[in-house]
Scaffold this motif. Structure first.
Motif, short mmCIF file in Angstrom:
data_model
loop_
_atom_site.label_atom_id
_atom_site.label_comp_id
_atom_site.label_asym_id
_atom_site.label_seq_id
_atom_site.Cartn_x
_atom_site.Cartn_y
_atom_site.Cartn_z
N GLN A 1 0.81 -1.22 0.00
CA GLN A 1 0.00 0.00 0.00
C GLN A 1 0.84 1.27 0.00
N HIS B 1 -4.19 -1.13 -4.57
CA HIS B 1 -5.16 -0.81 -3.51
C HIS B 1 -6.32 -1.80 -3.51
N ALA C 1 -4.93 -4.90 -1.84
CA ALA C 1 -4.48 -4.71 -0.46
C ALA C 1 -5.58 -4.25 0.47
N SER C 2 -6.47 -3.37 -0.01
CA SER C 2 -7.47 -2.81 0.90
C SER C 2 -8.91 -2.95 0.41
N SER D 1 -12.47 0.53 -0.98
CA SER D 1 -11.73 1.30 0.00
C SER D 1 -11.62 2.75 -0.44
N GLU E 1 -8.94 4.50 -0.50
CA GLU E 1 -7.76 4.64 -1.33
C GLU E 1 -8.05 4.28 -2.79
#
Length: 345
Positions: A185, A218, A221-222, A226, A228
């Protein structure tokens, strides 16, 4: 027989002493635990109180004391207690002594304090000192250098040195990939910031390359929804629009708005901007009804705040009403747009 009795006594003693030890440990670490809890919850005043108590209650290793001091600085910065924060950084610097790694950590916190106070020249100077410290080490801390390069870019942008800021963000992206890996990230955030600045400079090919890569990281990862991911997608859509890919931009703006609907506490201004931009694209592509529906929604939200974006929305709605054969309504909306423009210039 005696052995059996001793064994039973040992079991009883263990059963009695275990909760006593746990309670002693809980009390001994109460302020540390409470400080961490309040920091995580962003209860800055309570976190500050427990950190001060934790620092005072017993002797810590120098490393742990530095951790607590820098956490205290963070809590004080969020309360705009700049003098106290800077005093605690000086304490941290004294604690670091000749340990260059500890000194570098303390200086990194100082950069944050300086940026928050808009002391951009001081922040740049502090980053340069951190870079010199790390360059002299046999194993420089690339993660710290990556973060400092991003902070340096902020200082440079705010002093009008866009070209240097771009170079700092390129360096941050490279260092992030070396320190954290290509799919981390932190790497994605560096790429996103580089993409946003490239978009601002009109380099849309580079902007879209960086933003797409950041978006891919992103999402893994999230998550797809998200904040982001949504921010990177919004800037990608804007870059596509500004580079002339109106169809591609409309599709990305639609994705942004779908994600915004599922988010709690998202950037409302960004969502409103996406709605206004998408409405303008709908008008250009002849989707007049869809544009009118979107503008009706966003104007209701924008009227509570006002500002130039509301004027832009009324100007587009005037064009919509012209297309729908409502010249009287169109004239009224143009007048509203002109009034807002006059009030905000």
């Amino acid at each position: 027989m005696i052995v059996t009795r001793l064994f039973k006594l040992g079991i009883r003693f263990a059963a009695w002493i275990t909760p006593q030890v746990k309670e002693w440990h809980r009390k001994r670490n109460l302020n540390l635990t409470e400080a961490e809890r309040h920091l995580a919850a962003r209860n800055w005043a309570d976190a500050e109180q427990h950190l001060v108590l934790a620092l005072a209650e017993r002797r810590h290793t120098s490393g742990k004391q530095l951790d607590l001091l820098l956490q205290l600085v963070n809590a004080q910065c969020h309360q705009s207690k700049w003098d106290q924060a800077e005093q605690n950084i000086q304490v941290a610097m004294g604690l670091a002594g000749n340990d260059q790694s500890m000194r570098s950590r303390a200086l990194t916190s100082l950069v944050d304090v300086q940026l928050e106070q808009q002391k951009y020249g001081d922040a740049e100077q502090t980053v340069r000192e951190i870079e010199a410290i790390e360059a002299a080490q046999s194993s420089p801390d690339r993660a710290r250098l990556a973060q400092c390069s991003r902070k340096l870019a902020t200082a440079l942008l705010n002093t009008g040195r866009t070209g240097e800021a771009y170079g700092a963000l390129q360096k941050a992206a490279t260092l992030s990939e070396q320190a954290f890996g290509p799919n981390h990230q932190q790497t994605a955030q560096s790429l996103a910031e580089l993409g946003m600045l490239s978009r601002q400079n009109g380099n849309h090919e580079e902007a879209q390359r960086c933003l797409r890569r950041a978006l891919d990281i992103h999402r893994v990862a999230s998550g797809h929804d998200s904040h982001e991911s949504t921010q990177a997608l919004y800037h990608l859509a804007a870059s596509l629009e500004e580079s002339g890919d109106l169809e591609g931009a409309a599709g990305e703006y639609e994705r942004v708005l779908k994600l915004k609907e599922r988010q709690v506490g998202g950037n409302r201004q960004e969502a409103a901007d996406a709605q206004v931009r998408l409405a303008a694209l709908y008008v250009k592509s002849g989707r007049i009804g869809a544009a009118r529906e979107l503008l009706t929604q966003v104007i209701g939200a924008l009227e509570r705040k006002g500002g130039p974006q509301l004027g832009q929305a009324f100007a587009i709605l005037a064009v919509v009403e012209d297309h729908m054969g409502n010249p009287k309504e169109a004239a009224q909306y143009r007048e509203r747009a002109s009034e807002i423009q006059a009030a905000t210039t």
